[in-house]
Design a protein around this motif. Structure first.
Motif, PDB file in Angstrom:
ATOM      1  N   SER A  20       0.821  -1.212   0.000  1.00  0.00           N
ATOM      2  CA  SER A  20       0.000   0.000   0.000  1.00  0.00           C
ATOM      3  C   SER A  20       0.850   1.254   0.000  1.00  0.00           C
ATOM      4  O   SER A  20       0.443   2.283  -0.545  1.00  0.00           O
ATOM      5  CB  SER A  20      -0.941   0.011   1.210  1.00  0.00           C
ATOM      6  N   SER A  21       2.048   1.196   0.626  1.00  0.00           N
ATOM      7  CA  SER A  21       2.903   2.382   0.636  1.00  0.00           C
ATOM      8  C   SER A  21       4.355   1.987   0.864  1.00  0.00           C
ATOM      9  O   SER A  21       4.648   0.954   1.469  1.00  0.00           O
ATOM     10  CB  SER A  21       2.457   3.365   1.732  1.00  0.00           C
ATOM     11  N   VAL A  22       5.255   2.842   0.370  1.00  0.00           N
ATOM     12  CA  VAL A  22       6.696   2.699   0.595  1.00  0.00           C
ATOM     13  C   VAL A  22       7.211   4.066   1.035  1.00  0.00           C
ATOM     14  O   VAL A  22       6.987   5.070   0.343  1.00  0.00           O
ATOM     15  CB  VAL A  22       7.435   2.257  -0.682  1.00  0.00           C
ATOM     16  N   GLU A  23       7.885   4.096   2.170  1.00  0.00           N
ATOM     17  CA  GLU A  23       8.331   5.364   2.731  1.00  0.00           C
ATOM     18  C   GLU A  23       9.781   5.278   3.171  1.00  0.00           C
ATOM     19  O   GLU A  23      10.296   4.181   3.431  1.00  0.00           O
ATOM     20  CB  GLU A  23       7.461   5.757   3.924  1.00  0.00           C
ATOM     21  N   ALA A  24      10.416   6.466   3.287  1.00  0.00           N
ATOM     22  CA  ALA A  24      11.794   6.568   3.762  1.00  0.00           C
ATOM     23  C   ALA A  24      11.833   7.481   4.985  1.00  0.00           C
ATOM     24  O   ALA A  24      11.992   8.699   4.856  1.00  0.00           O
ATOM     25  CB  ALA A  24      12.691   7.114   2.660  1.00  0.00           C
ATOM     26  N   PRO A  25      11.697   6.919   6.206  1.00  0.00           N
ATOM     27  CA  PRO A  25      11.738   7.756   7.408  1.00  0.00           C
ATOM     28  C   PRO A  25      13.057   8.492   7.580  1.00  0.00           C
ATOM     29  O   PRO A  25      13.100   9.585   8.126  1.00  0.00           O
ATOM     30  CB  PRO A  25      11.518   6.749   8.546  1.00  0.00           C
ATOM     31  N   ASP A  26      14.144   7.870   7.109  1.00  0.00           N
ATOM     32  CA  ASP A  26      15.444   8.529   7.116  1.00  0.00           C
ATOM     33  C   ASP A  26      16.287   7.924   6.003  1.00  0.00           C
ATOM     34  O   ASP A  26      15.823   7.051   5.262  1.00  0.00           O
ATOM     35  CB  ASP A  26      16.135   8.403   8.484  1.00  0.00           C
ATOM     36  N   ALA A  27      17.533   8.367   5.881  1.00  0.00           N
ATOM     37  CA  ALA A  27      18.359   7.996   4.729  1.00  0.00           C
ATOM     38  C   ALA A  27      18.692   6.517   4.661  1.00  0.00           C
ATOM     39  O   ALA A  27      19.029   6.011   3.577  1.00  0.00           O
ATOM     40  CB  ALA A  27      19.650   8.813   4.734  1.00  0.00           C
ATOM     41  N   ARG A  28      18.609   5.808   5.779  1.00  0.00           N
ATOM     42  CA  ARG A  28      18.980   4.383   5.785  1.00  0.00           C
ATOM     43  C   ARG A  28      17.805   3.462   6.064  1.00  0.00           C
ATOM     44  O   ARG A  28      17.995   2.252   6.197  1.00  0.00           O
ATOM     45  CB  ARG A  28      20.080   4.129   6.830  1.00  0.00           C
ATOM     46  N   THR A  29      16.604   3.990   6.149  1.00  0.00           N
ATOM     47  CA  THR A  29      15.445   3.178   6.524  1.00  0.00           C
ATOM     48  C   THR A  29      14.373   3.239   5.448  1.00  0.00           C
ATOM     49  O   THR A  29      14.004   4.317   4.983  1.00  0.00           O
ATOM     50  CB  THR A  29      14.850   3.662   7.857  1.00  0.00           C
ATOM     51  N   VAL A  30      13.881   2.056   5.067  1.00  0.00           N
ATOM     52  CA  VAL A  30      12.773   1.937   4.126  1.00  0.00           C
ATOM     53  C   VAL A  30      11.668   1.147   4.806  1.00  0.00           C
ATOM     54  O   VAL A  30      11.894   0.035   5.293  1.00  0.00           O
ATOM     55  CB  VAL A  30      13.205   1.236   2.826  1.00  0.00           C
ATOM     56  N   LYS A  31      10.474   1.725   4.826  1.00  0.00           N
ATOM     57  CA  LYS A  31       9.334   1.065   5.467  1.00  0.00           C
ATOM     58  C   LYS A  31       8.287   0.738   4.404  1.00  0.00           C
ATOM     59  O   LYS A  31       7.806   1.622   3.695  1.00  0.00           O
ATOM     60  CB  LYS A  31       8.726   1.958   6.549  1.00  0.00           C
ATOM     61  N   ILE A  32       7.954  -0.547   4.297  1.00  0.00           N
ATOM     62  CA  ILE A  32       6.937  -1.018   3.355  1.00  0.00           C
ATOM     63  C   ILE A  32       5.712  -1.445   4.150  1.00  0.00           C
ATOM     64  O   ILE A  32       5.804  -2.288   5.050  1.00  0.00           O
ATOM     65  CB  ILE A  32       7.457  -2.192   2.508  1.00  0.00           C
TER      66      ILE A  32
END
Length: 524
Positions: A148-160
């Protein structure tokens, strides 16, 4: 409950790992020299004979599943690697937390694309969103259908975040779906990116001469190290020579013109068996030959005519002619060692008389004209010729058109054929990777033009759970439906060993047999 590790919850491991005897690669060898932190000497140019020139080197658009990843692995890294036992290990992501509806990746620090731009969370997010974007027309879009979504909370983190649990997400992200391209290069080259690939992989793109060769050069800033901490890759350069003639490939390997070949038919590699300068290693990879029937128009819209085609074909005679004794017979893409293999699934037996009866039930009298498209590469023309003979005996009037590969693919995509002969390398680590691209209604390789909602539901059931018995039933039922409707006629599974010069060491293979050449090197 989420976990933070280099592994998966048991439910995801069960879904992501097929209990198959997947292709076993050669073990990686230690570097030529150097201790901790040393930079071992690189070892020259590897020239490989490659029978399947890619259409594109954009991972999001790649469609030739059995061959393209050999080339893509030169230029791109995925978020994860998947071992032959189904376990996952770090690649661009060093760790991950996997829950039912969310996966969080921590990216490796300091990795840069070949163009010098950073491979950070924003780059990963852009790549995954690009696959998901309908405007991209990505062949990998179905792999992220539950995202449903892909986000980058910071430069080294990817949240799916997922719409619903997806036990196969990590498997997809360890393959082309998870290969990360340079956003700067995607923007710069646009539609030409597939001819100018820029990733983070062990080699950088140098040149592509259509129908001649592709050249890749050593990435001197590659992030990965060998087990002894020496630098990778070991080779200075990789040259892929596009050669479709099997006899030429065999001769080139014998004389040292090439040191590695992607595939040779058994009639050719058996002639090399006594040559001590050549290594032939059967790691379980099989080349599954099949005929896809176009159900959208023409004679094969009628199930009776499809049944006649199936009964006209003598699969063992085809296998013997095309592969000598070096083949297996199985009802589908499943090999006899796959956990989803079902021996009770059986195609119609060879019976030309019953084939004629089926044509009569379809209201067809006399010889039924059909066109079979095949690729100009051994043994495909031989198979097409034998099919012509068998089909003629059963009441068809077959015409074989032997085409260049890209022309054949265009004909198949445009449904400009009656029957199409092709081949797929198996096994793959998960059956969804074998069946979904070809047999789902929206699959990128749905050559037959299937619109079978029952089959779609069965394949969705198989991919949507981590419960092995439930998955096996779903895939058994899916295979039975494919065979009962004669959408495809599966021929034989030719053995496809890894074949290379004895000078070449350190070739590794993906779970389904594609090359990884970061640790490969040439000796004397």
């Amino acid at each position: 409950m989420p976990i933070s590790s280099l592994g998966l919850p048991r439910r995801a491991v069960l879904a992501g790992a097929a209990a198959t005897a997947a292709a076993a690669g050669l073990p990686a060898l230690s570097a030529c020299s150097g201790g901790s932190g040393s930079s071992s000497a690189s070892s020259g140019t590897l020239t490989a004979g490659f029978d399947n020139e890619p259409v594109t080197l954009d991972p999001a658009l790649s469609a030739a599943i059995s061959s393209d990843r050999n080339v893509l692995n030169l230029f791109f890294d995925a978020l994860l690697r998947q071992r032959q036992d189904g376990q996952f290990e770090a690649a661009l992501a060093t760790k991950w937390e996997a829950g039912d509806t969310q996966v969080t990746f921590t990216l490796r620090e300091g990795v840069r694309f070949h163009d010098g731009t950073p491979c950070d969370a924003e780059a990963v997010v852009l790549n995954l969103r690009r696959v998901m974007d309908p405007a991209t027309h990505s062949t990998k879009a179905a792999a992220l259908a539950k995202v449903s979504s892909v986000e980058a909370p910071d430069a080294r983190t990817v949240k799916i975040t997922l719409k619903s649990p997806d036990p196969l997400l990590l498997t997809h992200l360890a393959h082309e779906t998870g290969m990360i391209a340079s956003p700067a290069a995607l923007k710069k080259h646009g539609a030409d990116f597939g001819r100018r690939p820029v990733g983070t992989g062990p080699f950088t793109f140098a040149q592509w001469r259509s129908k001649v060769q592709l050249t890749a050069e050593r990435n001197g800033s590659y992030w990965k190290k060998a087990a002894d901490d020496s630098t990778l890759p070991k080779l200075d350069k990789v040259v892929l020579r596009f050669v479709t003639e099997a006899k030429v490939l065999r001769a080139e390997l014998s004389t040292g013109g090439v040191q590695l070949v992607r595939a040779l038919p058994p009639e050719e590699y058996k002639q090399l068996s006594g040559n001590k300068q050549i290594v032939i290693k059967d790691g379980g990879v099989r080349r599954a030959y099949y005929v896809a029937l176009n159900v959208t128009k023409g004679p094969f819209k009628d199930p009776e005519v499809r049944a006649a085609f199936a009964q006209a074909v003598d699969r063992r005679s085809v296998g013997k002619a095309a592969a000598g004794g070096e083949y297996d017979i199985a009802p589908s893409f499943a090999t006899s060692s796959d956990w989803f293999y079902d021996g009770s699934v059986a195609p119609l037996p060879h019976d030309p008389a019953k084939a004629r009866e089926a044509l009569q039930r379809a209201g067809l009298r006399g010889e039924v004209p059909i066109t079979v498209v095949a690729r100009r590469r051994a043994p495909d023309p031989t198979i097409a010729e034998l099919l012509q003979s068998q089909l003629t005996a059963a009441g068809f009037a077959p015409k074989a058109e032997v085409l260049e590969f890209q022309t054949q693919l265009e004909r198949m995509k445009n449904k400009d054929f009656d029957a199409a002969l092709l081949v797929v390398d198996i096994p793959r680590l998960d059956p969804s990777l074998s069946f979904d691209p070809y047999f789902t209604s929206d699959g990128p390789n749905n050559w037959s033009g299937l619109d079978d909602r029952v089959l779609d539901a069965l394949l969705a059931d198989g991919a949507g759970t981590g419960d092995r018995p439930a998955r096996k039933k779903a895939y058994s039922d899916a295979q039975r439906r494919i065979i009962d409707n004669n959408y495809w006629v599966f021929l034989h599974q030719a053995k496809s060993p890894l074949i290379h010069s004895s000078r070449l060491k350190g070739v590794q293979l993906d779970v389904d047999g594609q090359w990884r050449l970061a640790e490969a090197r040439l000796g004397t």
